[in-house]
Design a protein around this motif. Structure first.
Motif, mmCIF file in Angstrom:
data_model
loop_
_atom_site.group_PDB
_atom_site.id
_atom_site.type_symbol
_atom_site.label_atom_id
_atom_site.label_comp_id
_atom_site.label_asym_id
_atom_site.label_seq_id
_atom_site.Cartn_x
_atom_site.Cartn_y
_atom_site.Cartn_z
ATOM 1 N N GLN A 1 0.837 -1.185 0.000
ATOM 2 C CA GLN A 1 0.000 0.000 0.000
ATOM 3 C C GLN A 1 0.875 1.240 0.000
ATOM 4 O OE1 GLN A 1 -3.118 -0.543 3.204
ATOM 5 N NE2 GLN A 1 -4.388 -0.017 1.466
ATOM 6 N N ILE A 2 0.373 2.268 -0.665
ATOM 7 C CA ILE A 2 0.997 3.582 -0.603
ATOM 8 C C ILE A 2 0.252 4.374 0.459
ATOM 9 C CG2 ILE A 2 1.610 5.661 -1.876
ATOM 10 C CD1 ILE A 2 2.969 3.079 -2.855
ATOM 11 N N VAL A 3 0.948 4.784 1.489
ATOM 12 C CA VAL A 3 0.345 5.535 2.585
ATOM 13 C C VAL A 3 0.900 6.953 2.558
ATOM 14 C CG1 VAL A 3 0.048 5.705 5.081
ATOM 15 C CG2 VAL A 3 0.082 3.460 3.975
ATOM 16 N N VAL A 4 0.006 7.926 2.518
ATOM 17 C CA VAL A 4 0.414 9.333 2.555
ATOM 18 C C VAL A 4 0.254 9.841 3.981
ATOM 19 C CG1 VAL A 4 0.008 11.660 1.654
ATOM 20 C CG2 VAL A 4 -0.265 9.671 0.156
ATOM 21 N N VAL A 5 1.336 10.376 4.534
ATOM 22 C CA VAL A 5 1.333 10.947 5.878
ATOM 23 C C VAL A 5 1.773 12.400 5.776
ATOM 24 C CG1 VAL A 5 1.766 8.744 7.031
ATOM 25 C CG2 VAL A 5 3.692 10.145 6.281
ATOM 26 N N ASP A 6 1.542 13.168 6.838
ATOM 27 C CA ASP A 6 1.998 14.553 6.827
ATOM 28 C C ASP A 6 2.504 14.945 8.203
ATOM 29 O OD1 ASP A 6 -0.323 14.823 8.307
ATOM 30 O OD2 ASP A 6 -1.059 16.552 7.203
ATOM 31 N N GLN A 7 3.229 16.056 8.248
ATOM 32 C CA GLN A 7 3.703 16.607 9.516
ATOM 33 C C GLN A 7 3.871 18.116 9.348
ATOM 34 O OE1 GLN A 7 8.535 16.334 9.365
ATOM 35 N NE2 GLN A 7 7.488 14.592 10.276
ATOM 36 N N ASP A 8 3.861 18.830 10.489
ATOM 37 C CA ASP A 8 3.910 20.284 10.483
ATOM 38 C C ASP A 8 5.294 20.850 10.762
ATOM 39 O OD1 ASP A 8 1.031 20.837 10.149
ATOM 40 O OD2 ASP A 8 0.888 19.790 12.048
ATOM 41 N N TRP A 9 6.257 19.995 10.970
ATOM 42 C CA TRP A 9 7.608 20.459 11.277
ATOM 43 C C TRP A 9 8.137 21.274 10.116
ATOM 44 C CZ3 TRP A 9 12.769 18.009 10.260
ATOM 45 C CH2 TRP A 9 13.769 18.549 11.077
#
Length: 674
Positions: free
Chosen positions: A664-672
């Motif tokens: 699976q391709i999982v898209v994650v994000d962060q605010d750093w």
């Protein structure tokens, strides 16, 4: 002063690459779980009241302890230990099969992973580990499922995001997820006031605020700091139920807004200040209020109240009657913007990306299949009219065949059309149809390929109207060169000319970064024997000759880079993969150099919080569930479009489960950010 960025997150969402191998190598996942079975034992209906019932691990026995005490960090792999303290000083807890650090200022390694306090990724959300400029906020919209209700339960209209109180008695609604307030917290509440006569008690009112306790025994919400609006439009600020400020004029009928903010003078401060504003949205004078003096930290924060999240406060409301209807409200908490804080965005299989094309011919393999997924690159559009795009390398064969037969990969391109992901055809090296670039089929293990053996194409990243890739130098060789295709699907492969690099058989993972009119090109050097390394060179103007090549990091691969010039200095954030016992961990190094200088290995400093992402990270909890062993197979990071900071990460996960191996391709994000 720390910079604050607000990110909207619905509570409903809460409920944070390369294949990195040569085709001749044998890659495999960790084996399945040990096969133990959880058995729930229920007492017979006619059994005595004190008959024990236990959940045991593979052993049916009423007296068996499913999680023997004392619980050690190593015991957390036992599902029966989930939620239990895992050492004598209560410094760690078993969470989803892993030991989690709880105390981040104790100077100890409570969970036994070799990392102390802020060096432990478990402390990513602890504000004691925040630095200057690392504070963000996240607002949480109201949902019925997000509240516990007491008394005359208020009506929560999710569509209108409104809360109405009953007339009979006081009703209470308390947000289940407490606000971690080490960095501060704000409640922003909009409401509608309908003035009513109140000749006899009790009169209508609405009150909302923060408390270190969830509820008392009677179900009331005993707030430490709260705002109260009465039926006649009078606004009061309460501390411990006592009025310490009230508005100079009563609000008229209509819509209004009140902001209540509790902020420390600095991260980790021992005292907090309370401020607020009363804003008549239909016109009128805005009033501001400030709590006289400061509130000691101990009066506001309860460690037990937010035991799994850190010290914090609960947000709650109570009221009676129909005079005040709360609506369009949010709670904004300030947390650490830390490189370990990845939020989950979406997970997509090859089918959902539109990468699978059925083949109607009997006894022939699918022309464009998805047995293996490799590098993925996620590009978020900054224009509403333009689609989000994912490029991904894929093969119609599993990589276990690689030791004996070359495995070929081609590129898929999928766009989000507003409702689903659909594949995009192109005319590059294929004569049309799928895949977007590369051979069709993308591997020739089980069938003869049309027009000879196609080259394997991997590691895509879109940049300035081009798609940068690694492509086999000779079909079936497993030796790769770097180059680019046009992003519009026209033109041939343009190869970059690299200088001779010692012990570098092939190059992978291109990652271009703008540097004025030139481009810095980061890539992985893959040796014939030994560990890979990350290099960088410069493409001057439109030239395809790489110059000023230099080594940056040994023993790592798959670079992703953010580069920002600030106040005469160039700041770098470099993400990369490190092999960790067969899995891959995402690490980060940073550098700050003079604008005119070239980045060197000696400038880079790895973060003490490394690894910032691993397969057991909370961002993957909805994908890597019980009985599923996940491996990070690849990672690329790109800067979020239209945001003041932060990244999207496209992670390729390989999962071993009872259903076999899948991706699976999982898209994650962060605010750093910088």
């Amino acid at each position: 002063m720390a910079r604050v960025v607000f990110l909207s997150l619905a509570l409903s969402a809460l409920s944070g690459c390369s294949i990195l191998f040569q085709p001749s190598e044998n890659f495999y996942d960790a084996g399945p779980s040990d096969g133990s079975v959880d058995v729930e034992i229920d007492a017979p209906e006619d059994a005595p009241a004190d008959t024990p019932t236990d959940t045991v691990d593979g052993d049916v026995g009423a007296d068996a302890d499913p999680c023997p005490a004392p619980v050690m960090p190593s015991d957390c792999s036992n599902p029966a230990c989930d939620g239990r303290e895992c050492n004598s000083d209560e410094g760690c807890r078993c969470v989803f099969g892993f030991a989690r650090e709880l105390y981040c200022e104790a100077g100890e390694d409570n969970d036994g992973d070799g990392l102390f306090d802020c060096d432990d990724p478990d402390c990513a959300g602890d504000a004691s580990c925040c630095g200057e400029g690392e504070v963000v906020g996240s607002s949480e919209s109201w949902r019925q499922s997000s509240f516990d209700t007491f008394g005359s339960a208020p009506t929560i209209d999710e569509g209108e995001e409104s809360i109405q109180f009953a007339r009979s008695e006081v009703g209470v609604a308390i947000l289940r997820r407490c606000a971690v307030v080490e960095g501060g917290v704000t409640a922003d509440v909009r409401f509608t006031l309908t003035t009513e006569e109140c000749e006899t008690e009790p009169c209508d009112f609405a009150e909302w605020g923060f408390s270190p306790l969830n509820t008392d025994s009677s179900g009331r919400f005993e707030s430490e700091i709260a705002v109260r609006v009465d039926h006649d439009g009078k606004v009061r600020l309460l501390r411990g139920g006592r009025t310490i400020w009230e508005s100079s004029v009563n609000l008229p009928n209509g819509s209004h807004q009140i902001q209540l903010s509790i902020q420390p003078d600095a991260i980790g401060s021992a005292t907090f200040a309370v401020t607020g504003r009363v804003i008549p949205t239909g016109g009128g004078t805005t009033e501001t209020f400030t709590l006289p003096g400061e509130i000691p930290r101990a009066n506001l924060i309860s460690d037990s109240g937010c035991s799994t999240l850190g010290a914090g406060l609960f947000f709650g409301m109570m009221g009676r009657g129909e005079a005040i209807e709360l609506r369009e409200s949010s709670v904004v908490r300030s947390d650490c913007a830390n490189p370990n804080q990845f939020g989950f965005q979406l997970a997509l299989s090859a089918d959902e990306l539109g990468l699978v094309e059925s083949n109607s011919e009997p006894n022939t393999p699918a022309a464009w299949a998805s047995e293996s997924l490799g590098t993925a690159h996620y590009s978020e559009s900054s224009e509403p009219s333009e689609p989000n795009i994912i490029y991904v390398a894929a093969s119609n064969e599993q990589v276990e065949l690689g030791p004996t037969v070359p495995i070929g990969f081609a590129l898929g391109k999928s766009e989000f059309d507003g409702s689903s992901w659909v594949s995009v055809d192109a005319d590059i090296a294929t004569g049309g149809a799928l895949p977007w670039a590369g051979g069709n089929p993308p591997s020739c293990v089980l069938s003869s390929c049309p027009d000879g053996t196609p080259r394997s194409i991997v590691d895509p990243i879109e940049f300035q109207s081009s798609v940068y890739v690694a492509q086999e130098e000779v079909p079936g060789s497993g030796t790769y060169v770097l180059g680019r295709y046009n992003a519009d699907g026209t033109g041939d492969f343009v190869e970059f000319t690299l200088p001779a690099i010692e012990n570098c058989e092939s190059q992978r993972d291109p990652f271009p970064v703008a540097n004025g009119a030139d481009k810095e090109l980061y890539f992985t050097c893959v040796p014939d024997v030994g560990a890979p390394s990350i290099h960088v060179g410069t493409l001057v103007g439109s030239s395809t000759n790489l110059v000023n090549e230099r080594l940056l990091i040994s023993g790592a691969r798959d670079p992703s880079v953010l580069r920002r010039e600030l106040d005469g200095e160039t700041n770098y954030r470099l993400w990369y993969l490190v092999n960790a016992d067969g899995d891959h961990e995402v690490h980060v190094s940073t550098a700050t150099i003079d604008v005119a200088s070239a980045l060197a290995a000696t400038d880079l400093a790895p973060l003490g919080a490394n690894p910032v992402l691993r397969s057991r990270s909370p961002a993957f909890s909805s994908v890597c569930g019980s009985g599923v062993s996940c491996t990070i197979w690849g990672f690329t990071a790109t800067e979020r479009s239209g945001a003041s900071g932060g990244i999207f990460g496209a992670v390729t996960l390989r999962m071993a489960s009872a259903l076999g191996r899948e991706y699976q391709i999982v898209v994650v994000d962060q605010d750093w950010s910088f």
